[in-house]
Design an enzyme around this catalytic site. Structure first.
Site, PDB file in Angstrom:
ATOM      1  N   LYS A   1      -7.357 -13.929  -9.111  1.00 52.06           N
ATOM      2  CA  LYS A   1      -7.919 -14.369  -7.729  1.00 52.06           C
ATOM      3  C   LYS A   1      -8.881 -12.391  -8.297  1.00 52.06           C
ATOM      4  O   LYS A   1      -8.549 -12.107  -8.771  1.00 52.06           O
ATOM      5  CB  LYS A   1      -7.437 -14.218  -6.177  1.00 52.06           C
ATOM      6  CG  LYS A   1      -9.419 -14.361  -5.707  1.00 52.06           C
ATOM      7  CD  LYS A   1      -8.192 -14.311  -3.698  1.00 52.06           C
ATOM      8  CE  LYS A   1      -8.687 -13.982  -3.379  1.00 52.06           C
ATOM      9  NZ  LYS A   1      -8.136 -13.281  -1.808  1.00 52.06           N
TER      10      LYS A   1
ATOM     11  N   LYS B   1     -11.686  -6.985  -5.056  1.00 54.51           N
ATOM     12  CA  LYS B   1     -12.690  -6.068  -5.540  1.00 54.51           C
ATOM     13  C   LYS B   1     -11.827  -5.435  -5.298  1.00 54.51           C
ATOM     14  O   LYS B   1     -12.598  -3.321  -5.713  1.00 54.51           O
ATOM     15  CB  LYS B   1     -13.243  -6.019  -3.612  1.00 54.51           C
ATOM     16  CG  LYS B   1     -12.248  -6.120  -2.760  1.00 54.51           C
ATOM     17  CD  LYS B   1     -12.859  -5.643  -0.914  1.00 54.51           C
ATOM     18  CE  LYS B   1     -12.412  -5.585   0.055  1.00 54.51           C
ATOM     19  NZ  LYS B   1     -13.682  -5.721   1.367  1.00 54.51           N
TER      20      LYS B   1
ATOM     21  N   LYS C   1       0.899  -1.176   0.263  1.00 52.58           N
ATOM     22  CA  LYS C   1       0.098   0.376   0.153  1.00 52.58           C
ATOM     23  C   LYS C   1       0.633   1.419  -0.177  1.00 52.58           C
ATOM     24  O   LYS C   1       0.279   1.893  -0.333  1.00 52.58           O
ATOM     25  CB  LYS C   1      -0.837   0.230   1.333  1.00 52.58           C
ATOM     26  CG  LYS C   1      -2.490  -1.251   0.777  1.00 52.58           C
ATOM     27  CD  LYS C   1      -2.865  -0.433   1.604  1.00 52.58           C
ATOM     28  CE  LYS C   1      -4.161  -2.142   1.969  1.00 52.58           C
ATOM     29  NZ  LYS C   1      -4.784  -1.742   3.420  1.00 52.58           N
TER      30      LYS C   1
END
Ligand code: TRP
Length: 332
Positions: free
Chosen positions: A196, A199, A114
């Site tokens: 995968k 979101k 991040k």
């Protein structure tokens, strides 16, 4: 006699949930709520570690609550609440900060990822994220924490911090265990089926969100990548695209993989993708309708959150006052 073990989990209200989250997390929670004393939080304090639009954050908080309930999470069976409604989270986080080393936070994989993605805003909260998560879990003396693989490292840190505190004073926190559920099916990205479904993925065509309407769902499935050849068979290694679609179909139609293959034997990719899209859209439609109905009933949603916050604050307060006593905070 309440002999049920305590289970804790939370979801951030920031990103749209995908059908992968639905199959991987929410449907599991439906089973867990029968067996455990469950706390499910909406982690809005974690969410602000990256910049949020205030109006959106507020809206998404209720959207997520309504979705939980629409999916069958029952506020009568488990404690549903918003993290910021229970001040003990921030308070315990502060104490636990003094039992956490800067070096170990700097080494966390998600922090490094991040920080790279939000280089303009590497704030202290981002670095402290795992400690807040430890506070969440430890406040409720949770034995179990169902999480995905991506949260494994955070759970390890929560265990380390709990043990460190227990060793420094005396047993105070239950040391939580991860519940890495055997997710019945792993759902991958429609555009990049080796990956995968996520979101927060860059290409929104790769993910089906629970909020997508029927046309959007069908359009995304029509665009899904398939593989060379024309046979519809389950072969993840050589046919990752087709296999992913078969997995999705089998989950949403409630069929086995071989039944799914049989349904499409002799059919072309075009018909296949359309059928998978329709099956998924038809399953999502009632969920979305129920979510919309609940969102319109703000009074009800607020009452759920109020009851949840009261119950959560009661449990959390007991742990916090034990902690304050042990560390020597003078109590009046
Ligand atoms: N960090 C988790 C996630 O993004 C959300 C979360 C916050 C959480 N607090 C938690 C999960 C406590 C489990 C337990 O998925």
């Amino acid at each position: 006699m309440d002999e049920k073990k305590t289970l804790y989990s939370a979801i951030q209200p920031t990103n749209n949930l995908t059908i992968g989250n639905y199959v991987g997390a929410i449907t599991n929670w439906l089973k867990l709520q029968e067996e455990y004393d469950c706390y499910f939080a909406i982690a809005n304090m974690h969410a602000i570690t990256v910049r949020q639009d205030p109006a959106e954050l507020r809206r998404k908080t209720l959207d997520l609550l309504a979705l939980y309930i629409a999916c069958g999470i029952d506020p009568a069976k488990c404690c549903l609440y918003v993290q910021s409604h229970v001040p003990a989270h921030a308070e315990l986080c502060w104490v636990l900060n003094t039992f956490t080393y800067v070096g170990e936070m700097e080494r966390m994989t998600q922090f490094k990822d991040k920080s790279a993605r939000h280089a303009e805003n590497v704030n202290m909260g981002l670095m402290d994220y795992p400690v807040l998560m430890a506070a969440d879990i430890l406040l409720y003396q949770a034995q179990y924490v169902p999480v995905g693989e991506d949260q494994r490292q955070h759970l390890e840190i929560a265990r380390d911090i709990a043990q460190r505190f227990n060793n420094a004073y005396s047993p105070t926190f239950t040391v939580p265990e991860g519940l890495f559920l055997k997710v019945g099916a792993k759902i991958n990205d429609l555009q990049d089926p080796q990956k995968k479904m996520s979101k927060s993925c860059e290409n929104p065509n790769g993910s089906i969100f629970l909020s997508d309407d029927k046309d959007t769902v069908i359009r995304k499935f029509k665009r899904a990548v398939t593989d060379s050849g024309s046979e519809i068979k389950y072969d993840p290694e050589n046919k990752p695209g087709v296999s992913n679609l078969l997995t999705i179909y089998s989950v949403f139609a409630g069929k086995s993989i071989s039944e799914a293959e049989a349904d499409f034997s002799g059919k072309g990719y075009g018909d296949f993708k359309l059928a998978v899209g329709e099956t998924v859209a038809d399953r999502l439609a009632p969920l979305r309708a129920e979510q919309a109905r609940l969102i319109a009933d703000k009074e009800y949603l607020d009452s759920v959150l109020k009851a949840g916050a009261e119950r959560a604050a009661h449990t959390a307060g007991r742990t916090l006052s034990k902690v304050y006593k042990k560390i020597g905070f003078y109590q009046i």
